[in-house]
Design a protein around this motif. Sequence first.
Motif, PDB file in Angstrom:
ATOM      1  N   SER A  19      28.148  91.736  94.281  1.00  0.00           N
ATOM      2  CA  SER A  19      29.311  92.402  93.688  1.00  0.00           C
ATOM      3  C   SER A  19      29.832  93.553  94.541  1.00  0.00           C
ATOM      4  O   SER A  19      31.008  93.903  94.460  1.00  0.00           O
ATOM      5  N   SER A  20      28.977  94.161  95.358  1.00  0.00           N
ATOM      6  CA  SER A  20      29.401  95.302  96.161  1.00  0.00           C
ATOM      7  C   SER A  20      30.294  94.838  97.305  1.00  0.00           C
ATOM      8  O   SER A  20      30.259  93.663  97.686  1.00  0.00           O
ATOM      9  N   PRO A  21      31.109  95.750  97.871  1.00  0.00           N
ATOM     10  CA  PRO A  21      32.008  95.349  98.953  1.00  0.00           C
ATOM     11  C   PRO A  21      31.229  94.807 100.136  1.00  0.00           C
ATOM     12  O   PRO A  21      30.274  95.419 100.602  1.00  0.00           O
ATOM     13  N   TRP A  22      31.651  93.674 100.637  1.00  0.00           N
ATOM     14  CA  TRP A  22      30.953  93.014 101.727  1.00  0.00           C
ATOM     15  C   TRP A  22      31.968  92.232 102.535  1.00  0.00           C
ATOM     16  O   TRP A  22      33.163  92.483 102.435  1.00  0.00           O
ATOM     17  N   GLY A  23      31.498  91.265 103.318  1.00  0.00           N
ATOM     18  CA  GLY A  23      32.383  90.532 104.216  1.00  0.00           C
ATOM     19  C   GLY A  23      33.344  89.606 103.500  1.00  0.00           C
ATOM     20  O   GLY A  23      33.272  89.400 102.290  1.00  0.00           O
ATOM     21  N   GLY A  24      34.243  89.013 104.295  1.00  0.00           N
ATOM     22  CA  GLY A  24      35.295  88.176 103.739  1.00  0.00           C
ATOM     23  C   GLY A  24      34.785  86.953 103.006  1.00  0.00           C
ATOM     24  O   GLY A  24      35.347  86.562 101.983  1.00  0.00           O
ATOM     25  N   GLY A  25      33.719  86.322 103.535  1.00  0.00           N
ATOM     26  CA  GLY A  25      33.178  85.128 102.884  1.00  0.00           C
ATOM     27  C   GLY A  25      32.685  85.427 101.487  1.00  0.00           C
ATOM     28  O   GLY A  25      32.957  84.664 100.544  1.00  0.00           O
ATOM     29  N   ASN A  26      31.976  86.529 101.343  1.00  0.00           N
ATOM     30  CA  ASN A  26      31.472  86.919 100.024  1.00  0.00           C
ATOM     31  C   ASN A  26      32.621  87.183  99.058  1.00  0.00           C
ATOM     32  O   ASN A  26      32.603  86.725  97.908  1.00  0.00           O
ATOM     33  N   ILE A 161      41.164  97.882 108.095  1.00  0.00           N
ATOM     34  CA  ILE A 161      39.960  97.712 107.287  1.00  0.00           C
ATOM     35  C   ILE A 161      38.961  96.840 108.043  1.00  0.00           C
ATOM     36  O   ILE A 161      39.334  95.806 108.596  1.00  0.00           O
ATOM     37  N   SER A 162      37.702  97.260 108.081  1.00  0.00           N
ATOM     38  CA  SER A 162      36.653  96.425 108.665  1.00  0.00           C
ATOM     39  C   SER A 162      35.301  96.862 108.130  1.00  0.00           C
ATOM     40  O   SER A 162      34.925  98.025 108.268  1.00  0.00           O
ATOM     41  N   ASN A 233      40.420  87.747 105.570  1.00  0.00           N
ATOM     42  CA  ASN A 233      40.682  88.136 104.186  1.00  0.00           C
ATOM     43  C   ASN A 233      41.499  89.415 104.119  1.00  0.00           C
ATOM     44  O   ASN A 233      42.325  89.594 103.224  1.00  0.00           O
ATOM     45  N   THR A 234      41.269  90.310 105.071  1.00  0.00           N
ATOM     46  CA  THR A 234      42.005  91.574 105.074  1.00  0.00           C
ATOM     47  C   THR A 234      43.500  91.323 105.245  1.00  0.00           C
ATOM     48  O   THR A 234      44.330  91.939 104.558  1.00  0.00           O
ATOM     49  N   ILE A 235      43.865  90.425 106.142  1.00  0.00           N
ATOM     50  CA  ILE A 235      45.282  90.082 106.320  1.00  0.00           C
ATOM     51  C   ILE A 235      45.850  89.493 105.035  1.00  0.00           C
ATOM     52  O   ILE A 235      46.949  89.860 104.587  1.00  0.00           O
ATOM     53  N   GLU A 255      48.647  82.358 112.526  1.00  0.00           N
ATOM     54  CA  GLU A 255      48.693  81.218 111.603  1.00  0.00           C
ATOM     55  C   GLU A 255      48.796  81.687 110.160  1.00  0.00           C
ATOM     56  O   GLU A 255      49.436  81.039 109.328  1.00  0.00           O
ATOM     57  N   ILE A 256      48.172  82.831 109.857  1.00  0.00           N
ATOM     58  CA  ILE A 256      48.182  83.364 108.492  1.00  0.00           C
ATOM     59  C   ILE A 256      49.425  84.227 108.249  1.00  0.00           C
ATOM     60  O   ILE A 256      50.087  84.115 107.218  1.00  0.00           O
ATOM     61  N   VAL A 257      49.750  85.079 109.211  1.00  0.00           N
ATOM     62  CA  VAL A 257      50.854  86.029 109.032  1.00  0.00           C
ATOM     63  C   VAL A 257      52.210  85.327 109.080  1.00  0.00           C
ATOM     64  O   VAL A 257      53.131  85.679 108.344  1.00  0.00           O
ATOM     65  N   LYS A 258      52.357  84.353 109.969  1.00  0.00           N
ATOM     66  CA  LYS A 258      53.629  83.655 110.198  1.00  0.00           C
ATOM     67  C   LYS A 258      54.723  84.657 110.575  1.00  0.00           C
ATOM     68  O   LYS A 258      54.581  85.366 111.558  1.00  0.00           O
TER      69      LYS A 258
END
Length: 354
Positions: A19-26, A161-162, A233-235, A255-258
């Motif tokens: 539940s705590s802040p972690w990486g994008g996959g989580n 953010i990182s 995930n940040t983007i 590819e994500i931002v376009k």
Amino acid sequence: MKVQSEKIFKIFIAYNIISSPWGGGNQFLKNLKKIWINSNIYTDNVDDADAILYNSHQNLEKVIKYKFDYPEKLFIHRIDGPISKYREGNILLDKLIFFVSESIADAVVFQSEWSMNESLLLGLKSMPYFDVIHNASDSSIFFPSTNVRNKLIEKIKLISISWSDNPNKGFDIYSYLDLHLDFEKYEFTFIGNSPYIFNNIKIISPVKSKKIGKYLRDHHILIMASRFESCSNTIIEALSCGLPVLYRDGTSNGEIVKNAGVSFQNNNDVILALEKVANNYDKYCNNIKINGSDDIACQYYSLVKNVNNEILKKKYHTKKIGIIFLIKYRILRLLEKAFDKLYSIKHTLINFLK
């Protein structure tokens, strides 16, 4: 997410979600699980699952046990990376992931076209079910501000953010901007873990997702300087909050931002690219297009149904593993751990000698 099917396929996620802040996959899998629970798709009991979703190299031993215990279930592999792009050539971990995927997975989900193409270049064998499904953010947390932003009467607020302090996350760019950015015109906030102490950029320690959403809505532009991202995930979170993105060119960022942002290469052009976004701010805000989390959850669920239908038509078959697989897996795992240990020792010595 609405499910229209005679049979509801139950899905189990073989990942230790925290539940705590972690990486994008989580963060992504946590949101996916929440959506599937609300749609009566998710099950916490692997016995009841029709499909098992597993992620990258996490919990592989447990996934292998599930494959032995439940060979009739569908196994969906969500692949990250390639990880060797992040970890200075640790190709053995990628080879381990590819081997397990080729031996166990009935379908593979890549987070971006870039991730899929790079994995194929590194040796992943093509399978009948490859799919590219981008990530999505939690729409209850990441949504646009209702306040009209007027960057003409306030400083332009930048944010990065990182969670990782890996140098590949773009700290060369952040350090450069800390020294050369016009801080009469801009404010810059960095949230996460930084290996550097900045002079002008404000650092905030990692916070939970709800606060990240609030911080994003209080800023104007996201700067994503990471060198390698399979699907940031940040983007996605920033776009979901209405922020255009200044991003480092290469990998999957564009590819994500376009059309909702501008790319840069390095220190030589980052400030010029930032000025382009700032001077055409409304244009880039209006260009934001992002899939919602319900849509992404539906894409995963549709993949499970499609693979199941192909098996029923006997066009495709679930895979089985045996002792030869285990021997190969153990050898690859031992080699990968040895490489990782040598890598750790090398960097400890380098840091000691600095």
